[in-house]
Write an enzyme that holds these catalytic residues in place. Structure first.
Site, PDB file in Angstrom:
ATOM      1  CG  ASP A   9      -2.002  -1.019   1.187  1.00 32.14           C
ATOM      2  OD1 ASP A   9      -2.334  -1.488   0.082  1.00 32.14           O
ATOM      3  OD2 ASP A   9      -2.536  -1.364   2.264  1.00 32.14           O
ATOM      4  CE1 TYR A  60       3.652  -6.230   4.776  1.00 30.07           C
ATOM      5  CE2 TYR A  60       3.193  -8.502   5.421  1.00 30.07           C
ATOM      6  CZ  TYR A  60       3.206  -7.502   4.461  1.00 30.07           C
ATOM      7  OH  TYR A  60       2.779  -7.787   3.185  1.00 30.07           O
ATOM      8  CG  ASP A  86      -4.872   2.534   5.859  1.00 30.30           C
ATOM      9  OD1 ASP A  86      -5.865   3.285   5.655  1.00 30.30           O
ATOM     10  OD2 ASP A  86      -4.216   2.038   4.920  1.00 30.30           O
ATOM     11  NE  ARG A 102      -5.066  -1.735   4.098  1.00 29.44           N
ATOM     12  CZ  ARG A 102      -6.065  -1.739   3.221  1.00 29.44           C
ATOM     13  NH1 ARG A 102      -7.139  -0.998   3.443  1.00 29.44           N
ATOM     14  NH2 ARG A 102      -6.002  -2.462   2.132  1.00 29.44           N
TER      15      ARG A 102
END
Length: 237
Positions: A48, A76, A90, A182
């Site tokens: 993203d 992540y 987000d 997310r």
């Protein structure tokens, strides 16, 4: 470098860039170096715009490996803020609701994390590229239309608390392709009787490729422009 036979370039995608932005910049640099108008370049695993970190870019014949490469486990570092939600889960969208978070403790977080580890089902965000009746979910979301998104199977292999500075939790997550961090933030908020959204995300690994190997966009462009250039023995293949 032999762009035609195929190179795999590991990029540290900057904040605010789409994955396509990064690919476009590198493709342009390769086209200028080879003096061609078209050249095949692609990426394995989209990030993203609000995420940074490891993006695998493939050139020439190496684009045939994209499917294989994006199957690798992904790591992540995520920052989840409790006490508020957004429609996109987000910072892309404004806060739409607030919730109490003062009852959340590190001990309580440690209690709920095991629920999300292993082979699990996850409902992707409405603001995502998931296809519904042939169209991307975000196309419906941006028009304010409600859609029914089905839960999808995935694997979260590891989750580790790196920091808890209430109301922000920093997590390391090792997961399979198709995991939306997310959506994990959303689900953690619900599990802890609050709301939550993602306020920071960095991908540190894809398969065997890590952030230590990653080049900035400018570094990659410099290497493409001035590095040694090779050509395949059989360019027609």
């Amino acid at each position: 470098m032999n762009f035609i036979s195929g190179e795999i370039i590991i990029i540290d995608k900057p904040l605010g860039w789409t994955s396509f932005d990064a690919v476009k910049r590198l493709r342009g640099a390769i086209q200028r170096r080879l003096n061609v108008r078209k050249f095949k370049v692609g990426h394995a695993g989209t990030l993203d715009p609000l995420a940074t970190g490891v993006l695998i870019v493939c050139t020439g014949r190496a684009t045939k490996r994209i499917t294989e490469l994006q199957e690798g486990m992904k790591e992540y570092v995520a920052e989840v803020k409790f006490g508020a939600t957004t429609p996109s889960y987000d910072l892309e969208k404004e806060i739409d609701a607030t919730y109490p978070w003062e009852h959340i403790t590190r001990e309580r977080i440690e209690e709920v994390l095991p629920r999300f580890i292993g082979h699990v089902m996850q409902v992707p965000p409405v603001f995502s590229a998931v296809k519904i009746d042939g169209k991307r979910a975000y196309n419906y979301a941006r028009k304010g239309k409600e859609v029914d998104i089905k839960a999808k199977p995935l694997e979260i292999r590891e989750m580790e608390i790196l920091k808890w500075e209430a109301p922000v939790l920093t997590l390391r997550v090792l997961c399979s392709k198709g995991t939306y961090i997310r959506a994990l933030a959303r689900d953690l908020g619900e599990a802890l009787d609050s709301g939550a959204h993602l306020v920071g995300l960095r991908r540190t690994r894809v398969g065997d490729y890590t952030e230590q190997q990653a080049l900035s966009i400018d570094q990659a462009v410099e290497i493409i422009a001035n590095g040694p250039l090779e050509f395949p023995d059989n360019p027609e293949k």
